[in-house]
Design a protein around this motif. Structure first.
Motif, mmCIF file in Angstrom:
data_model
loop_
_atom_site.group_PDB
_atom_site.id
_atom_site.type_symbol
_atom_site.label_atom_id
_atom_site.label_comp_id
_atom_site.label_asym_id
_atom_site.label_seq_id
_atom_site.Cartn_x
_atom_site.Cartn_y
_atom_site.Cartn_z
ATOM 1 N N MET A 1 0.858 -1.170 0.000
ATOM 2 C CA MET A 1 0.000 0.000 0.000
ATOM 3 C C MET A 1 0.902 1.230 0.000
ATOM 4 N N ASN A 2 0.742 2.074 -0.986
ATOM 5 C CA ASN A 2 1.567 3.280 -1.075
ATOM 6 C C ASN A 2 0.684 4.527 -0.955
ATOM 7 N N ASN A 3 1.315 5.673 -0.969
ATOM 8 C CA ASN A 3 0.580 6.927 -0.783
ATOM 9 C C ASN A 3 -0.394 7.208 -1.916
ATOM 10 N N VAL A 4 -0.083 6.754 -3.117
ATOM 11 C CA VAL A 4 -0.983 6.962 -4.252
ATOM 12 C C VAL A 4 -2.300 6.221 -4.002
ATOM 13 N N ASP A 5 -2.204 4.984 -3.506
ATOM 14 C CA ASP A 5 -3.406 4.201 -3.211
ATOM 15 C C ASP A 5 -4.223 4.842 -2.085
ATOM 16 N N ILE A 6 -3.550 5.307 -1.056
ATOM 17 C CA ILE A 6 -4.240 5.946 0.071
ATOM 18 C C ILE A 6 -4.916 7.233 -0.384
ATOM 19 N N ASP A 7 -4.232 8.001 -1.228
ATOM 20 C CA ASP A 7 -4.844 9.223 -1.768
ATOM 21 C C ASP A 7 -6.081 8.890 -2.603
ATOM 22 N N LYS B 1 -13.795 -0.616 -2.948
ATOM 23 C CA LYS B 1 -13.847 -1.826 -2.136
ATOM 24 C C LYS B 1 -12.522 -2.586 -2.193
ATOM 25 N N LYS B 2 -11.957 -2.693 -3.406
ATOM 26 C CA LYS B 2 -10.676 -3.389 -3.584
ATOM 27 C C LYS B 2 -9.546 -2.671 -2.838
ATOM 28 N N LEU B 3 -9.516 -1.349 -2.954
ATOM 29 C CA LEU B 3 -8.466 -0.573 -2.279
ATOM 30 C C LEU B 3 -8.600 -0.644 -0.757
ATOM 31 N N ARG B 4 -9.817 -0.592 -0.255
ATOM 32 C CA ARG B 4 -10.031 -0.686 1.192
ATOM 33 C C ARG B 4 -9.589 -2.050 1.711
ATOM 34 N N LYS B 5 -9.880 -3.113 0.959
ATOM 35 C CA LYS B 5 -9.482 -4.456 1.366
ATOM 36 C C LYS B 5 -7.955 -4.571 1.409
ATOM 37 N N ALA B 6 -7.289 -4.025 0.399
ATOM 38 C CA ALA B 6 -5.825 -4.047 0.370
ATOM 39 C C ALA B 6 -5.247 -3.248 1.536
ATOM 40 N N LEU C 1 -6.673 -2.667 4.524
ATOM 41 C CA LEU C 1 -6.861 -3.425 5.766
ATOM 42 C C LEU C 1 -5.888 -4.591 5.867
ATOM 43 N N THR C 2 -5.609 -5.249 4.753
ATOM 44 C CA THR C 2 -4.642 -6.341 4.743
ATOM 45 C C THR C 2 -3.256 -5.828 5.144
ATOM 46 N N ALA C 3 -2.868 -4.677 4.610
ATOM 47 C CA ALA C 3 -1.564 -4.094 4.943
ATOM 48 C C ALA C 3 -1.498 -3.704 6.419
ATOM 49 N N ILE C 4 -2.569 -3.130 6.946
ATOM 50 C CA ILE C 4 -2.607 -2.742 8.365
ATOM 51 C C ILE C 4 -2.476 -3.971 9.248
ATOM 52 N N ARG C 5 -3.225 -5.028 8.926
ATOM 53 C CA ARG C 5 -3.163 -6.260 9.726
ATOM 54 C C ARG C 5 -1.774 -6.880 9.680
ATOM 55 N N LYS C 6 -1.147 -6.872 8.510
ATOM 56 C CA LYS C 6 0.197 -7.434 8.371
ATOM 57 C C LYS C 6 1.197 -6.643 9.221
#
Length: 74
Positions: free
Chosen positions: A1-7, A30-35, A37-42
């Motif tokens: 997950m990078n800053n471009v995705d978060i933006d 939905k796809k970006l939010r799932k990615a 959350l996966t990064a946060i959990r990791k």
């Protein structure tokens, strides 16, 4: 997950509140939010696996070694 995705997540959120999203944008959100959350959990799991505790007898025990392997199987 990078800053471009978060933006992009933030941009889609603001657009959904103002004018609404198309079906394609909703799927992207939905796809970006799932990615995200996966990064946060990791990251959280990695941090928790590095925790050491000192037992009453003075020995040091790494919780990642004790419990982390069980979480990786799921």
């Amino acid at each position: 997950m990078n800053n471009v995705d978060i933006d992009r997540i933030n941009e889609l959120y603001h657009k959904s509140k103002s004018v609404g999203l198309t079906k394609a944008e909703e799927a992207e959100q939905k796809k970006l939010r799932k990615a995200y959350l996966t990064a946060i959990r990791k990251n959280l799991r990695g941090s928790l696996n590095r925790i050491d505790i000192q037992n009453k007898d003075g020995s040091i025990e790494n919780l990642g070694e004790k419990y982390g392997k069980k979480l990786d199987k799921n």
